[in-house]
Design an enzyme around this catalytic site. Structure first.
Site, PDB file in Angstrom:
ATOM      1  CB  SER A 245      -0.895   0.010   1.239  1.00 41.08           C
ATOM      2  OG  SER A 245      -0.092   0.114   2.421  1.00 41.08           O
ATOM      3  CE  LYS A 246      -1.745   6.484  -3.170  1.00 36.51           C
ATOM      4  NZ  LYS A 246      -2.480   7.746  -3.348  1.00 36.51           N
TER       5      LYS A 246
END
Length: 471
Positions: A245-246
């Site tokens: 994920s980010k």
């Protein structure tokens, strides 16, 4: 378009709905390496059929990300949307072959079908109610979709070059829609037609497409087309084993560029995420091309690790040409921190680069480390520098200034000899002189080697900065 499969031809086919994320960059790299290893072709296709989500800035970001990574593609870019007429033509061919049919089921019918399946604990699949019905029974006012007639017995085998043989029971794959009621073709049909027409021999992509490979194989077989070699690569996970994920680093390629990573370091790091060549960790792009093969792609998800990427980037920074590093650092700092510099600064940065790059892990660190070169007198001091420059240290600098001012040969060797001699005369270790000197001329307690700093600043600027802090 090419019609014959003469050599290895791979493709990267992103949807332009955002930046070139790091998982996509690795997919592009694997395809590029495979093609270059076999002296084949690496093609680029933009899958822009989702007109609401596809944007020109996203297309531009994909191009820019690939170019920054050094992944050049062959031939013209193919835009999937422009080929819709061809996709529909193939759908009509499937209709004529009896391998597709019109389905007039309404939205309400489909909802009812799904609700019933859930209530009975079955997967919510289309039940094939229009497979064998005559279109003359079609209700008025309903625009049909075209569905692919999936085999209802046996199994579909995908011989995957990473995952091995993957078998799909055909009764688990329902009749997918290949043309919507508005006449637009769907993903699985468009991909098959484009890959066939582009003569793609190897499809290397994330393993989230593995089920699609089963469906697409059925379409290939129905058309009598050769199925390309599939290679489904496990997705990248974060250091904690969760889907990337980010917060882990699932950023766009341009974000890594703006964090100060070099493209050759990114290529080296990304190819090692899921592929290996013995115990080799650091290798050139030329070596990666020579060694790359799908047989060494692992079946387990790779874990993204910023610390490893930084260490690898530091290696490449130390190996890089100083002029190139200076120019790339300036371009980066102009872009992200609005630097405005002149040719004289560039010359100073090049001269300071051997010391700046020694411990730096990113170009941003080089830029921040070079801040002393841009500072205007009297320069600002950080907290540690202020603590170092107490009254005793300032008095020491005043005495050192008297020695340095009589030096006309402002070169590293002469500066170093003068400071060392001064330290001996003061009965001090060199560090006791170098620390306040560094604080005075850089405003920081850390910098490249202090004698290099003094020489790079030039005689007048260096002496002026010392004078500003001397008591």
């Amino acid at each position: 378009m090419m019609s014959e499969k003469k050599t290895v031809i791979t493709r990267f086919a992103p949807s332009p709905t955002g930046y070139l994320h790091i998982g996509g960059a690795r997919t592009a790299l694997f395809n590029w390496l495979l093609a270059r290893h076999h002296h084949g072709q690496f093609l680029l296709r933009i899958e822009d059929t989702d007109r609401q989500r596809s944007t020109e800035p996203a297309v531009a970001a994909i191009f820019e990300g690939l170019r920054w990574l050094g992944l050049d593609w062959d031939g013209e870019v193919v835009h999937q949307f422009s080929r819709q007429a061809r996709h529909v033509e193939v759908a009509n061919e499937l209709l004529s072959l009896g391998r597709a049919y019109y389905c007039y089921a309404s939205a309400e019918e489909l909802d009812e079908m799904r609700d019933k399946a859930r209530a009975e604990g079955r997967p919510a699949r289309y039940d094939g109610r229009w497979r064998d019905r005559d279109p003359s029974e079609a209700p008025e006012g309903v625009k049909p979709v075209i569905r692919f007639r999936s085999p209802d017995e046996g199994e579909t085998l995908v011989r995957d070059q990473v995952m091995g043989d993957v078998r799909f029971p055909n009764d688990q794959l329902d009749d997918l829609i290949i043309v919507r009621s508005d006449g637009t073709p769907t993903y699985n049909l468009s991909v098959v037609v484009d890959d066939h027409d582009m003569a793609i021999t190897h499809i290397v992509r994330g393993d989230d497409h593995l089920t699609n490979a089963g469906r697409q194989s059925q379409i290939y077989d129905a058309l009598g087309w050769q199925v390309p070699a599939f290679a489904h690569v496990p997705l990248i996970h974060g250091p904690d084993g969760a889907k990337l994920s980010k917060r882990h680093g699932a950023l766009g390629a341009e974000a890594y560029r703006d964090m100060g990573y070099l493209p050759e370091a990114m290529r080296n790091y990304l190819v090692r995420l899921g592929w290996s060549h013995g115990d080799e960790e650091i290798f050139s792009t030329e070596q990666a091309i020579a060694w790359f093969g799908l047989e060494n792609v692992g079946r387990s998800p790779a874990r993204f690790d910023f610390a490893k990427l930084e260490n690898l980037n530091g290696h490449y920074i130390r190996e890089a040409d100083n002029i190139r590093l200076a120019d790339e650092t300036i371009a980066l700092m102009e872009r992200v921190e609005q630097w405005t510099v002149d040719a004289a600064f560039r010359d100073k940065l090049i001269a300071a680069m051997p010391g700046l790059k020694e411990r730096a892990k990113t170009l941003l660190e080089i830029g921040h480390g070079a801040a002393f070169l841009r500072a205007q007198r009297p320069i600002a001091l950080d907290d540690k520098a202020s603590q170092l420059l107490n009254s005793e240290a300032r008095a020491l600098l005043k005495r050192l200034l008297d020695r340095l001012e009589v030096r006309n040969d402002w070169v590293v060797e002469e500066i170093e000899a003068t400071v060392r001699c001064f330290a001996e005369d003061e009965n001090l270790k060199l560090g006791k002189v170098a620390q306040p000197l560094r604080a005075a001329v850089t405003g920081s307690s850390v910098s490249p080697p202090i004698f290099d700093v003094l020489a790079t600043l030039g005689r007048d600027e260096a002496l002026g900065r010392i004078k500003d802090q001397a008591a």
